[in-house]
Each structure stands twice: as C-alpha cells, then as structure tokens.
Scaffold this motif. Sequence first.
Motif, mmCIF file in Angstrom:
data_model
loop_
_atom_site.group_PDB
_atom_site.id
_atom_site.type_symbol
_atom_site.label_atom_id
_atom_site.label_comp_id
_atom_site.label_asym_id
_atom_site.label_seq_id
_atom_site.Cartn_x
_atom_site.Cartn_y
_atom_site.Cartn_z
ATOM 1 N N GLN A 1208 17.643 8.849 -17.535
ATOM 2 C CA GLN A 1208 18.842 9.040 -16.720
ATOM 3 C C GLN A 1208 18.583 8.862 -15.227
ATOM 4 O O GLN A 1208 19.467 9.132 -14.420
ATOM 5 N N LEU A 1209 17.420 8.403 -14.883
ATOM 6 C CA LEU A 1209 17.115 8.158 -13.476
ATOM 7 C C LEU A 1209 17.972 6.999 -12.985
ATOM 8 O O LEU A 1209 17.950 5.904 -13.586
ATOM 9 N N PRO A 1210 18.745 7.160 -11.887
ATOM 10 C CA PRO A 1210 19.676 6.097 -11.476
ATOM 11 C C PRO A 1210 18.989 4.865 -10.906
ATOM 12 O O PRO A 1210 19.636 3.824 -10.811
ATOM 13 N N VAL A 1211 17.739 4.952 -10.538
ATOM 14 C CA VAL A 1211 17.023 3.811 -9.973
ATOM 15 C C VAL A 1211 15.748 3.605 -10.774
ATOM 16 O O VAL A 1211 15.344 4.449 -11.589
ATOM 17 N N SER A 1212 15.109 2.494 -10.519
ATOM 18 C CA SER A 1212 13.888 2.175 -11.239
ATOM 19 C C SER A 1212 12.759 3.106 -10.816
ATOM 20 O O SER A 1212 12.685 3.538 -9.654
ATOM 21 N N LEU A 1213 11.850 3.400 -11.758
ATOM 22 C CA LEU A 1213 10.718 4.267 -11.452
ATOM 23 C C LEU A 1213 9.763 3.621 -10.463
ATOM 24 O O LEU A 1213 9.058 4.331 -9.724
ATOM 25 N N GLU A 1214 9.717 2.293 -10.436
ATOM 26 C CA GLU A 1214 8.838 1.613 -9.482
ATOM 27 C C GLU A 1214 9.234 1.896 -8.033
ATOM 28 O O GLU A 1214 8.409 1.733 -7.125
ATOM 29 N N CYS A 1215 10.479 2.285 -7.798
ATOM 30 C CA CYS A 1215 10.900 2.622 -6.434
ATOM 31 C C CYS A 1215 10.146 3.843 -5.903
ATOM 32 O O CYS A 1215 10.083 4.055 -4.682
ATOM 33 N N TYR A 1216 9.570 4.671 -6.815
ATOM 34 C CA TYR A 1216 8.845 5.866 -6.409
ATOM 35 C C TYR A 1216 7.323 5.669 -6.404
ATOM 36 O O TYR A 1216 6.613 6.419 -5.724
ATOM 37 N N THR A 1217 6.829 4.703 -7.171
ATOM 38 C CA THR A 1217 5.381 4.547 -7.319
ATOM 39 C C THR A 1217 4.797 3.401 -6.511
ATOM 40 O O THR A 1217 3.572 3.333 -6.358
ATOM 41 N N VAL A 1218 5.599 2.502 -6.026
ATOM 42 C CA VAL A 1218 5.113 1.334 -5.300
ATOM 43 C C VAL A 1218 5.713 1.358 -3.896
ATOM 44 O O VAL A 1218 6.931 1.544 -3.743
ATOM 45 N N PRO A 1219 4.876 1.175 -2.886
ATOM 46 C CA PRO A 1219 3.412 1.009 -2.885
ATOM 47 C C PRO A 1219 2.708 2.346 -2.998
ATOM 48 O O PRO A 1219 3.348 3.398 -2.902
ATOM 49 N N PRO A 1220 1.388 2.328 -3.157
ATOM 50 C CA PRO A 1220 0.656 3.599 -3.283
ATOM 51 C C PRO A 1220 0.802 4.455 -2.039
ATOM 52 O O PRO A 1220 0.906 3.966 -0.914
ATOM 53 N N GLU A 1221 0.808 5.767 -2.259
ATOM 54 C CA GLU A 1221 0.947 6.716 -1.167
ATOM 55 C C GLU A 1221 -0.304 6.713 -0.293
ATOM 56 O O GLU A 1221 -1.431 6.666 -0.798
ATOM 57 N N ASP A 1222 -0.125 6.758 1.030
ATOM 58 C CA ASP A 1222 -1.243 6.747 1.968
ATOM 59 C C ASP A 1222 -1.292 7.991 2.830
ATOM 60 O O ASP A 1222 -2.165 8.099 3.703
ATOM 61 N N ASN A 1223 -0.390 8.940 2.617
ATOM 62 C CA ASN A 1223 -0.402 10.170 3.389
ATOM 63 C C ASN A 1223 -1.326 11.166 2.702
ATOM 64 O O ASN A 1223 -1.076 11.598 1.567
ATOM 65 N N LEU A 1224 -2.414 11.542 3.362
ATOM 66 C CA LEU A 1224 -3.436 12.387 2.743
ATOM 67 C C LEU A 1224 -2.895 13.775 2.429
ATOM 68 O O LEU A 1224 -3.201 14.345 1.372
ATOM 69 N N ALA A 1225 -2.068 14.317 3.327
ATOM 70 C CA ALA A 1225 -1.518 15.654 3.085
ATOM 71 C C ALA A 1225 -0.638 15.660 1.845
ATOM 72 O O ALA A 1225 -0.696 16.599 1.033
ATOM 73 N N LEU A 1226 0.193 14.637 1.681
ATOM 74 C CA LEU A 1226 1.056 14.584 0.503
ATOM 75 C C LEU A 1226 0.235 14.372 -0.764
ATOM 76 O O LEU A 1226 0.532 14.965 -1.819
ATOM 77 N N LEU A 1227 -0.810 13.565 -0.691
ATOM 78 C CA LEU A 1227 -1.666 13.353 -1.867
ATOM 79 C C LEU A 1227 -2.354 14.647 -2.285
ATOM 80 O O LEU A 1227 -2.485 14.938 -3.485
ATOM 81 N N GLN A 1228 -2.776 15.409 -1.323
ATOM 82 C CA GLN A 1228 -3.391 16.695 -1.661
ATOM 83 C C GLN A 1228 -2.378 17.641 -2.272
ATOM 84 O O GLN A 1228 -2.717 18.426 -3.178
ATOM 85 N N LEU A 1229 -1.100 17.585 -1.794
ATOM 86 C CA LEU A 1229 -0.054 18.405 -2.412
ATOM 87 C C LEU A 1229 0.227 17.943 -3.839
ATOM 88 O O LEU A 1229 0.469 18.780 -4.737
ATOM 89 N N TYR A 1230 0.261 16.631 -4.047
ATOM 90 C CA TYR A 1230 0.429 16.111 -5.404
ATOM 91 C C TYR A 1230 -0.661 16.681 -6.328
ATOM 92 O O TYR A 1230 -0.392 17.176 -7.437
#
Length: 1336
Positions: A1208-1230
């Motif tokens: 039921q996601l209104p947009v494609s999942l690739e919109c969230y995964t591409v490109p790879p995340e480069d923010n170190l603080a957010l990656l550590q939160l993930y």
Amino acid sequence: MLSRPKPGESEMDLLRFQSQFLAAGAAPAVQLVKKGNRGGSDANSDRPTLQDHRDVVMLDNLPDLPPALVPSPPKRARSSPCHPLPEDEDPEEKLRRHDQHITAVLTKIIERDTSSVTVNLPMPSGVAFPAVFHRSRDTQGKSATSGKRSIFAQEIAARRIAEARVPSVGEVVPNLGPPEGAVACETPTPRDQGCQLPGSSHSFQGPNLVTGKGLRDQEAEQEAQTIHEENIARLQAMAPEEILQEQQRLLAQLDPSLVAFLRSHSRTQEQTGEKASEEQRPGGPSANVSKEKPLMSAFASEPRKGDKLEPEAPALALPMTPQKEWLHMDTVELEKLHWTQDLPPLRRQQTQERMQARFSLQGELLAPDVDLPTHLGLHHHGEEAERAGYSLQELFHLTRSQVSQQRALALHVLAQVISRAQAGEFGDRLAGSVLSLLLDAGFLFLLRFSLDDRVDGVIAAAIRALRALLVAPGDEELLDSTFSWYHGALTFPLMPSQEDKEDEDEDEECPAEKAKRKSPEEESRPPPDLARHDVIKGLLATSLLPRLRYLLEVTYPGPAVVLDILAVLIRLARHSLESATRLSSFDLRSRLCRFIAEAPQELALPPEEAETLSTEALRLWAVAASYGQGGDLYRELYPVLMRALQVVPQELSTHPPQPLSMQRIAALLTLLTQLTLAAGSTPAEAISDSAEASLSATPSLVTWTQVSGLQPLVEPCLRQTLKLLSRPEMWRAVGPVPVACLLFLGAYYQAWSQQPSSCPEDWLQDMERLSEELLLPLLSQPTLGGLWDSLRHCSPLCNPLSCAPAPEAPPSLVSLGCSGGCPSLSLAGSASPFPFLTALLSLLNTLAQIHKGLCGQLAAILAAPGLQNYFLQCVAPGAAPHLTPFSAWALRHEYHLQYLALALAQKAAALQLLPAPHAALHHGMALALLSRLLPGSEHLAHELLLSCVFRLELLPERTSGGPEAADFSDQLSLGSSKVPWCGQGTLLAQACQDLPSIRSCYLTHCLPARASLLASQALHRGELQRVPTLLLPVPMEPLLPTDWPFLPLIHLYHRASDTPSGLSPMDTVGTAMRVLQWVLVLESWRPQALWAVPPAALLARLMCVFLVDSELFRESRVQHLVAALLAQLCQPQILPNLNLDCPLPGLTSFPDLYANFLDHFEAVSFGDHLFGALVLLPLQRRFSVTLRLALFGEHVGALRALSLPLTQLPVSLECYTVPPEDNLALLQLYFRTLVTGALRPHWCPVLYAVAVAHVNSFIFSQDPQSSDEVKAARRSMLQKTWLLADEGLRQHLLHYKLPNSTLPEGFELYSQLPPLRQHYLQRLTSTVLPNGVSET
C-alpha cells in the motif's frame, strides 16, 4: 450769511444756494486776480477787476449721459486778453524760439564729421582685462605741483608726461603685463654700496624703514636719502660699544611686537637683495622671462608659513603676475590662484571604471570624454575641472548659493534631469536610479525649503522642479483618455502599499472613514521618516498645501507657475482619499456654471484651451454625479446640455474629427450616464447595519422624467459612429464616443426597468427594437471579428512584458510610468479593442438580464473565434505580469471584459444555450479570473462564486462520462499507485451533487470584508447614493490567494489551533469534506486552476486535515477523499515536482509542520494506514535529512505505529533506498533502532527495509576518500553486525541484495555473499576475539 453745504445735500441744494447768493449780491469770500508777467511789469495794475463776469452753473444745457472716455484734444496755450496772439502763429513755436535753457541747446547737437579722422586700434595685450589703477601708485610719477587735483587729473597728467618722455636704453621700465616684458631687480647705486659700518657685516644700500611715502614725488626720494646719510654718518662716528648700548636702550623702550616686525622686515630686505645680487652674477639665472610662461614675482613664489608644498613642485602658470601693491594681494595664497590657470587636458577614459555623471544646463547626460568649448558655461573650478557639465553634488551645492540666479539655475537643471530620467533617456548609461539618489540625498526637502525663498525666480524654479519630480508625464493624459471607459473614473490611489497589515476589526470599517483616519504613529513620525516610505505624505507633513495656497492667492505668480502648481495639486489628489479631501474645499456650482453655460467656441480663450476647459468641467460634474450630487445643477443647465447634445452629430461629421472635441463629447455622454443612473436609483431604506448605513445618502434630485428624453438623442450618435467601424483611422479618431454611447444606453435601460410607474411592455419592446435594428447587425459584421482577434495582441495578461515598470520608479513615489505614451497595440493604445468590446458586453448583459428572451441571440457573440483563442491563452499556465501601478490599472480593465463575457455565458448556460466545449472553457476562465481579481473588485468575486464557479451547467464532464473516466484511469494506474481507496468516479459524482453545499461553504469563508463588498456593489450596480469613494484600495495583492480552494480548510486549522477545547464535529467534518470534494473536482477536471499551487502545498494542506481534529481523519468519507488526492499527488508526472525545500504560501517551515505532524501521529493515529502514508511520503531519500532525523531521533516511538504494508505504499520503494545514505548520524540511528528492536519488520515494514538497505550499503562500502571517522564507524558497525545475536537481523544486514516490495521482507537476499564482500568481511572479523572484543 449763507451756511456751507453739508454732507448728504444733493445738487439741487447746491443750485439753490447759488441762486440765493446771486440774489443777495454779496461780495464773494475769494477774489480771483490775474498774475502779472514775470518781468515785474505792472502796466495793467490799474486795470479794474472784472466783477460782473461770474461763473454760474446751469444744468439745462448739460447732456444726460456722461462724456465718453476718449483721449482729450491737446491743450493749447490760452492767450492773455492784453496780448492776443496772431492767428497764424503757434504758441509752441514761439516758446521754442525764445527758450534759452540747456535742453534747447542739447536738442540742436550736430555730430562731428569723423570720416577723415584716423582711427587707431587699441594695442594688443596679453592679459584678459585692461590694467587696473591701484591707489598704491598714486605718488609715483606725479608732479610736485599736483596739489589737490583729483586722481583722474593726476593720471591724465602722468600719461602725458610718459608719452612726451622717450626712455633711455639703460632705464628700467616697469611693466605690469607679464607677456610684454621681463621681471628685473634694480641695481644698487655706488653710493649705497659703500655704506657699511666698521666691524659689521651689514651693508646699507639704502633706507629700509624711511621711504618718504606721503611726500611729494620729487621730495620723497631726496628726503629719505638725506635722512639715511645722516643716520649712517652718526653710526660711523660711534664706537661699537656705544652702538650696542644705544641698541639695548632702544629695545628696552620699544614694544616687543614692533621690534619683531622691524627685524622681520629687515630680514626680508636682505633676502631680496641677495637674490638680486645672485641674478646679476655671470652664469646666474637670467632675469628675462619667457613670454609663453609668465612667472609670479619673487615674493609671490615664497611659501607662506603653513604652506605645504611638495619638493620640486612645478610653479603655477598664471595668466597674470600678482603685484604686492594690489588690493589684498600683500599675501599671496597659491591655492586660491589655481582657478586662474588654463584648464588641464581632458583625460580619456582607458578603462571601464565608473565616472561621475555630469549634465548640461538642459539636463542632458554628457559623455565622459566629450570636449566642449568653455563659452557654453559648463566648466567650473570644482572637481574634474577639465570635464564639462555639472554633477548632482555640485548642483545641490549651487541650490544653497547666496546668489539667487545660481539657486534658480541649479533648480532648473535638476528639473530637466528629472524629466529626462523619467522619460527613460538615460537608460543603462547610469548605474542606479537618479530619482532614488536624489530622494535619498534630501532633494524633496531642498525643494520645500526653496518654496519659502523670497525671490520669485527661485520659487518658480522650485515649483517647476517639484512638478517634474511628482508628476510623471503621460499619467494624466492616460487617465483623461480612459475617463469615459467602463468604470474609467475609478482609479487606484497612487500611493505606496502599506507593509503592515491592518487588523481584522479594521476591515469592517468604511473605506472613507479608514482613509480619513490617521494612526498615532504616523502623526508622530517626522517628515523625513514619512518621506522615506511615502514622498507625498512627507510633503504634506511640511505644510505644503498652505504654502501653495499662499503663493496662488497672495503672490499672484505667472501663468506657467500657476499651471505647475495645479499639476502638483492634481498629483496630490491622486495620492489618497485623505489628500484629496484636504484639497476639495471649493465651490463646485460656481466653477461648473462658469464653463459649461457657454459653448467652447464662445469662450474668450484659444480654441484648444476652451475645449480642454469645457471637457474638464464636464468631467468634474460627472465625478460629482457619481456620488449622487449635482442634480439641482442639471435642472438649471438642462437647455445648455440639450443644445450641446443636439450638435453632436454635426461635430461627428467633421473630417477629420478633432480629438479634443471627441473627448468633450465623451465627457458629456459620461455625465448624462451618471445622471441617468442617479435618476434610476431608489432612496435607500433605513438600514440597521452600521457598515451599510454609512454608505447611504440623500436621494437624488434628478427624476426619471428629466432624463427619459435623452435616449432618442444619443442613439443616432451611436449609429453614426458605428458606420466608421470599417474605416480604422476614422474609428480610432472617434473611439471614446461610441464607448460612451453604449454605456449610456446600458444605464438608460437599467434605470428604465427600475421605474415602478413605467410599463414593462414599453421597455421590452424598445429593447427588441434596438437589438434587431442595431445590435444583431453589429454582431454579424466581419470588422467586429477583427476586434476580437486583436484582444490577444493588446492584452497585458498575454503580453506580460508590456507592463514592465518604468525606468525611474522609486517605491516611495508611485506613478503609472506612461512617460513615453502607450503603444498602439496595447490596452490603452489607439488601436485597443478593449474599451469598445467592454462597453458592448456591458450593454448586452444589461439587455439579457432584463429581457431573458434576447439572451440566446445576444450570446452568439461568445462564439467568436477571437474570444475563444483569447480565453485559451489566458487560461494556459504562464507567468502573470508583475503587479505594478500600471499593470494593476491595465489588468483591472482587462478583468472587466472577462467578467462581462463570463456573466453573459452564465446567463446562456442557465438557459441550456451554451455548448459543452465553450462551457468548460468559460468555467476554467472563471476560475482563473477569481484568483486574479484585485482589490476594488469584491463584487465581481462574489458574483463569480455565486453564479459561475459552482454552476453545474459549466461542468459538462458530469454528463459526458467524467466520473466513469476517472474510475477507468484508477484501474489503469494500479501498477504505479497502490492506494486502495481510489473510487474517484463515485467521489466526483457525489461532489457534483453537493455543489450547492460546496458553494455555501466557500461563500462563507472566501468573502472579503463586508464594508469593502458593499462599496464595490454600490459602484458596479450603479447605486450612487451608496458610493463612498471613486478611489479603489491599494492593490498590494489579489483578493484571494493562489491556493484559495484550501482557504476554508486553512481557516479551520487556525480556529482549531486557537481553540484548545476543539471545534464542533459537525462543522469540522462538513467544512473539510466540502473542501476536499472541490479540490478533487479541480484536480480531476480543471488542473490548470491549481497550476500555481505547488505539490508541496497540496501535501501540507492534506496534513492540516489530520491536524484539525483527532477524530476527523477517522471519517470514512474524509479518508476516501484524502486517499484520492494522495493518489493524484503520487502520480508519476506530478511526484517529481514535489519539492519540500521551496517556500510554501502560508507556511514558515515544512520541517516544523512535519514535527507537529509526527507528534499528532504518535498521539492519536493508532496505526492508521492513511495517516502513516502521509508520514512516510516526506521520508524519501531526495528530501532533506532533517525530516528523517526528526523521526528516528526524536519520535522513535512512532515507528511501532507505522504499520503500512509495502503493497500500500503510494510510491516506489526505490524512492527511499536510492541513493545510499551518506549522513553518518542517521546511519547510526538506523543501526541503533535495528539492533535495539525499536524497528521491526512486522511493526514498520517499509522503514525496516529502508534501514537495512542503507546499513548494508554503508558497512560494505570501500570508498578510499572517506574520512577516518567514517572508516572507523564503518568497521565498528560491521564488527557489531557480525557479532549480533539476532540471526535474522544479522542475515538481513549482511546478505541484503536489492529492494523488492513484492516480498514479505521488502528486499532480496544473497544466498552467498559475493567474493569481494566475503573477503572484506573475513579480513575485518579476523581481528575480533572469541569474547567479542576487537584486538584494536
């Protein structure tokens, strides 16, 4: 004894006194005696006095009328009774013959014959002026016997002696002119050379202190020399010790200041002697001076104390040699003699650097390298003396000169500069704005100070400069030429827009009262602060009006100054209602009667002035009639107006038509139009509402019977002008007349239909006659189609560049910017079709409103191809003109035409007479017009909302398969949009059924202030008794915002924010539903109506639905509508335009809104999937990382409620995964949320897949350019992943491959790690000890 006459007695009493006196025979109190001749002869002294000849006054022979005032005949000398003159001799000739006065001699001067006299030309001189006599030379060269002769006589004697004497070769002749000779020093005589004291180095070559000045010329030198020789002999006879003792005694007795003066004088004489001796040495400097380079004297070249001269500085090349004997030239100041030099050579500009602008006396901008002669008066002794012209700074300096001529000249030049700047002559040749520079420099108050000058010439120049500054050329001509248009007398005030917003309670105030009211801050602010924002307000604060009134009433200036003052007063009246009210203290009746009672050709004025004066009088009366005034004057001047109206056909027959006459005829018809509307208005009843009661006035004094006979006189004029439609040149010449005729006929039939005593059958039959005989044949003419075709070429909307601001338009001084006139193909141009077509549509609407049977025939005009193409271009997305004073004025007239066409289309649609394609186009045009209307058009906006925008007949899609097409489109887009609540067809059909409720909702929330609406209704309905003012509000922005369809929802959101207890559920649900229904209709069938609303604004408005109330989003109808709009927003062609970083209307910051949205979601969502879809949409990878950090850092608890399935996601999942995340603080939160279990696949499947994808990409990335911190974090995160106890999470993080929303996890896994990853993993994990601690 007879008494003297007393005051109040008549001539008959005087005659009675005379009769009594003569009858009594008494002797007169005064006796007249003839005076003898000047020679003292008394030959006639014994002549008896004439007692019998008395002067007696008789009234019988006097004429009844006074004599005519004609020049009397020349008086002649009366001959004495004793010496009668011959009849053939003139007394004047005899007097002239015996006159011995000096005037008789001067009248007989005979000029000497100089034909044979030799004329000697003056000797050429190298100086600019003749040698000036100096009083210091009055004792040189004069004879000893001059005595007390005058200076002039002494000069004449000295000149004669000099002419008779021939100078010898060795004699030194002093020369005052440096080009004529050389400067030389006098050689000392042998007698002076031998005078030296023993034992002293001082040698006395002549007397130093005693000069003999004051004695006769021949005695002065001899006496001085005798005294000098006696002093030398006495000093030589004294011993050195005696000399020193005597010197000490004298120094003790003398004043110290006198001693210092004597010593300095002696030192100067010694230096002069040494220089003279050096010049006489062989090989020394020559005493001769080149004639081409005159030098100053020796004393002039010595620097004074305090002079700072550079070493080896070149000597000044002066055109004259200063002499010490000249007045005030005892001390030469070199810096004050620079102006006497020749101009330096003109520098040629070698670079692109900016130079100071200089102007001629006519205000022309002079080029930096222009070389002009000096006799033009453009060179001066200021900065850059070699350049011709005056800078603005120098002109400012001249305005403060003590010489009145210089002040007047400077003001005149500044006025010329301003006029040329407003005309755009300077263009891009100047950096910056001339007007802004002058205003910032205080030029406004400099003019105000100049108005208080005592010199009339300075006052006239100041008023001229004030007119050049305030009155933009062409503005008044434009407003005069459009006065007879549809609502042409209504104008926007020429004042700057107010930055601060008015309070809501002030919006209910009457516009007239609001304009008269002054804020306390405005009254306390000084004029400079007011002028910085508004020039006119700053001027009015300096008591400008009393000063101008004084100049007009007391000083009686010339005609040109009076015209300038009147132009300034007109501009002040254009500023605002407040300034116009302060100027309106005059008697209207006397001024109108004076110039309307007589025809222009009967006035004792030039023809052009008479026409203009008569036209302005008619316009003034028309403006007064627009307020319902001047009705009594109509009864008095009725014969004059009828006579002027009867001769209109004759004036229209003139070839070619005179423009001034056409303007006067149009003004006359406009006046009759306003009087007819006044006659048709009914007296206002008692109204309880305060705002509406403030607009009521006394009933009009003009009755219908007084204007009912005007229509038979105006209609023939219209027929006569319409015959010229096929002749463009003639049609343009008579342009204002047919426009005024059409508007009069519309007002006439409107007033006729409102008369209760008239028979409806009469006006209906007359309308049918007019339609069949005049209007329908006009609509079928091909030339009318040409006018429709030219709409696009003259439209400001279709040509935004035609409304570009003026080159000189400071924000504090508003003008229309029509200095260069309007092009022919423009809205105000001579070839513009707008005025005639607007007046024609106004008449057609009036007839269709009264006679419904004519609507079908008259609506055929809407099918014109030119009108359809014009509407298509206006509806198409494009850049609207920037809102300037001129664009606001022009767009207002264009919106009149669009509204009248839409009103006629609405009447045709109500009768099912409008085709479907035309209906959809007109509905789109109504939506576009509603969002563009400016202040002052509140009535038009209300009528559009009431009759056009929500009219079901203008939505042909409802009956032509629109809902079914929406359902089919949903089925086709299932692959891209997975929202399950997209039954758009059903929702659209329900929205069409609920259009009346939707209209009521928008009429409640989108109406302007009541006072403004009533004022606008009074103007457009012709209710003259309710008209507060013809000045419209300041056009700061359109009436409605670009996102006006969301306006009720925004009001609901603000009310909910201000009401802690919450709103009524029924009110909240109803308003939200109506807004969402209407927005869905527009997004589906009229997307061009929302092209100006960015997709991010739509997303923000949808979030407001959830923020209004904690239970609103649970309503199934609301959820269906929000889901349908979310599906519209997530379409592939719209989603790329979603930009959350751009400024949004009505929103300070989207991250702040999103933070509030997360708080509300965490508190009341309970895992609602639609709510979660809106939370997830801004978390896409391309949006700001701040939004993702807000969720994973501050609202981790919301992750458990985000249970939206991947399907039921209104947009494609690739919109969230591409490109790879480069923010170190957010990656550590993930990584933390994954390891701690706060983010699990069955709680939040979407973000779980996103977090796994980004952590996997990070721990296996091998970017060599990464920082040490990133490398250490990557190594640590991979080692911790290897040591995870959760085998499922460890498997997902290490073996993640690709996102795939069809799988339960949302991604694919590697069955076995690729070799590179495997090797990298083994290398890093080999250093980990068995207890889980790294070796490093």
